[in-house]
Design an enzyme around this catalytic site. Sequence first.
Site, PDB file in Angstrom:
ATOM      1  N   ASN A 132       7.026 -36.477 -39.486  1.00  0.00           N
ATOM      2  CA  ASN A 132       8.035 -37.121 -38.637  1.00  0.00           C
ATOM      3  C   ASN A 132       7.520 -38.454 -38.109  1.00  0.00           C
ATOM      4  O   ASN A 132       6.324 -38.616 -37.829  1.00  0.00           O
ATOM      5  CB  ASN A 132       8.497 -36.204 -37.502  1.00  0.00           C
ATOM      6  CG  ASN A 132       7.374 -35.649 -36.660  1.00  0.00           C
ATOM      7  OD1 ASN A 132       6.283 -35.393 -37.152  1.00  0.00           O
ATOM      8  ND2 ASN A 132       7.646 -35.457 -35.373  1.00  0.00           N
ATOM      9  N   ILE A 133       8.439 -39.396 -38.009  1.00  0.00           N
ATOM     10  CA  ILE A 133       8.121 -40.753 -37.558  1.00  0.00           C
ATOM     11  C   ILE A 133       9.043 -41.104 -36.399  1.00  0.00           C
ATOM     12  O   ILE A 133      10.270 -41.009 -36.525  1.00  0.00           O
ATOM     13  CB  ILE A 133       8.327 -41.781 -38.709  1.00  0.00           C
ATOM     14  CG1 ILE A 133       7.364 -41.499 -39.879  1.00  0.00           C
ATOM     15  CG2 ILE A 133       8.173 -43.221 -38.193  1.00  0.00           C
ATOM     16  CD1 ILE A 133       5.881 -41.640 -39.588  1.00  0.00           C
ATOM     17  N   GLU A 134       8.447 -41.493 -35.281  1.00  0.00           N
ATOM     18  CA  GLU A 134       9.226 -41.944 -34.122  1.00  0.00           C
ATOM     19  C   GLU A 134       8.953 -43.429 -33.897  1.00  0.00           C
ATOM     20  O   GLU A 134       7.812 -43.873 -34.017  1.00  0.00           O
ATOM     21  CB  GLU A 134       8.827 -41.136 -32.883  1.00  0.00           C
ATOM     22  CG  GLU A 134       9.187 -39.655 -33.042  1.00  0.00           C
ATOM     23  CD  GLU A 134       8.647 -38.781 -31.926  1.00  0.00           C
ATOM     24  OE1 GLU A 134       8.162 -39.321 -30.909  1.00  0.00           O
ATOM     25  OE2 GLU A 134       8.703 -37.548 -32.076  1.00  0.00           O
TER      26      GLU A 134
ATOM     27  N   CYS B 142      12.974 -37.120 -38.789  1.00  0.00           N
ATOM     28  CA  CYS B 142      12.240 -35.855 -38.841  1.00  0.00           C
ATOM     29  C   CYS B 142      11.500 -35.776 -40.175  1.00  0.00           C
ATOM     30  O   CYS B 142      11.891 -36.420 -41.159  1.00  0.00           O
ATOM     31  CB  CYS B 142      13.204 -34.679 -38.775  1.00  0.00           C
ATOM     32  SG  CYS B 142      14.069 -34.500 -37.220  1.00  0.00           S
TER      33      CYS B 142
ATOM     34  N   GLU C 122      11.428 -33.416 -42.377  1.00  0.00           N
ATOM     35  CA  GLU C 122      12.236 -32.882 -43.485  1.00  0.00           C
ATOM     36  C   GLU C 122      13.085 -33.974 -44.124  1.00  0.00           C
ATOM     37  O   GLU C 122      13.140 -34.130 -45.347  1.00  0.00           O
ATOM     38  CB  GLU C 122      13.176 -31.775 -42.985  1.00  0.00           C
ATOM     39  CG  GLU C 122      12.482 -30.543 -42.442  1.00  0.00           C
ATOM     40  CD  GLU C 122      12.203 -30.632 -40.940  1.00  0.00           C
ATOM     41  OE1 GLU C 122      11.941 -31.743 -40.438  1.00  0.00           O
ATOM     42  OE2 GLU C 122      12.237 -29.578 -40.275  1.00  0.00           O
TER      43      GLU C 122
ATOM     44  N   CYS D 138      15.833 -28.953 -37.294  1.00  0.00           N
ATOM     45  CA  CYS D 138      16.941 -29.299 -36.400  1.00  0.00           C
ATOM     46  C   CYS D 138      18.262 -29.268 -37.170  1.00  0.00           C
ATOM     47  O   CYS D 138      18.291 -29.198 -38.404  1.00  0.00           O
ATOM     48  CB  CYS D 138      16.718 -30.675 -35.775  1.00  0.00           C
ATOM     49  SG  CYS D 138      17.050 -32.068 -36.865  1.00  0.00           S
TER      50      CYS D 138
ATOM     51  N   CYS E 156      18.667 -31.989 -39.847  1.00  0.00           N
ATOM     52  CA  CYS E 156      17.884 -31.709 -41.062  1.00  0.00           C
ATOM     53  C   CYS E 156      18.525 -30.590 -41.878  1.00  0.00           C
ATOM     54  O   CYS E 156      18.530 -30.638 -43.108  1.00  0.00           O
ATOM     55  CB  CYS E 156      16.442 -31.377 -40.713  1.00  0.00           C
ATOM     56  SG  CYS E 156      15.513 -32.852 -40.250  1.00  0.00           S
TER      57      CYS E 156
HETATM   58  N1  THU Z   1      11.061 -32.708 -35.784  1.00  0.00           N
HETATM   59  C1  THU Z   1      10.832 -32.631 -37.128  1.00  0.00           C
HETATM   60  O1  THU Z   1      10.290 -33.565 -37.718  1.00  0.00           O
HETATM   61  N2  THU Z   1      11.223 -31.523 -37.781  1.00  0.00           N
HETATM   62  C2  THU Z   1      11.672 -30.388 -37.185  1.00  0.00           C
HETATM   63  O2  THU Z   1      11.892 -29.399 -37.864  1.00  0.00           O
HETATM   64  C3  THU Z   1      11.905 -30.380 -35.730  1.00  0.00           C
HETATM   65  C4  THU Z   1      11.753 -31.682 -35.039  1.00  0.00           C
HETATM   66  C5  THU Z   1      10.555 -33.873 -35.057  1.00  0.00           C
HETATM   67  C6  THU Z   1      11.550 -34.895 -34.630  1.00  0.00           C
HETATM   68  C7  THU Z   1      10.831 -35.545 -33.468  1.00  0.00           C
HETATM   69  O3  THU Z   1       9.903 -36.485 -33.973  1.00  0.00           O
HETATM   70  C8  THU Z   1      10.047 -34.404 -32.852  1.00  0.00           C
HETATM   71  O4  THU Z   1       9.892 -33.438 -33.901  1.00  0.00           O
HETATM   72  C9  THU Z   1      10.719 -33.762 -31.666  1.00  0.00           C
HETATM   73  O5  THU Z   1      12.052 -33.502 -31.883  1.00  0.00           O
END
Ligand code: THU
Length: 235
Positions: free
Chosen positions: A146-148, A157, A159, A190, A193
Amino acid sequence: FMNWKILEERSYTPYSREPKACIVQGSSGAYYPGVRIENVSFPLTIPAIQAACCVCLADGDIPKSVIMKHDSYLEQLDFWTKEFDLEIKIQSGIDDILFSDPFVYIEPSEVKPELIGLLSDAITIHSNFPVSTLLLTAGGYISGVNIEVSDWTNGLCAERLTIAKAICYGIGDFKSMYLHTLKGEFSSPCGACRQVIHEHLPDNEINFFHADGTLSVHYTSDLLPLSFSSTSLTK
Ligand code: THU
């Protein structure tokens, strides 16, 4: 050998039939392909530049410039150019650009340790909640995290990033997906995803490795029951 038509054809745009492509160059010098990836639920569409920048970041690189065919509309261009102070390069020929091999060469027994190792590549400036994924395709495994970014709504996310990465590299025939979290007591994708997984892996197995080391295996149809689909939609 690469040209814009070949790259644009990797787009997944069955609903609007409006393919888009760009290429991001990272500070390492490496190039990252980006294509537009639509979803039946339109706000889940991944713009080409978001895909390319997030894949660049997931590979530990920093986006430095974006190469475009012409200065026509590229969704989210303003956000990403500001975010990374990207130089915009308009280029009609891209035949000298080579992309790196996106596959991770591991055995099935190495999936779990690989996922744990990948967690440190996640960029979680807001959540401090790293997630890693491996997507098994006919050609091998594709990895992602995941990249923010500064704007919470423009991150991806793990996925969705991994599915986007495979599509940007022109890889299809998805077999199954694996995910791992570091801190969640129970790993679970989520809603967004689930919708994107449903679009690209509708009848496949999704494997969740939980923080306590246990694994649960689910079918996409069970993750998104009564999902939206219509034969009247162009596809
Ligand atoms: N996130 C994912 O990458 N995959 C998941 O299955 C659940 C949530 C990430 C998104 C965000 O960067 C962080 O987790 C919190 O929501």
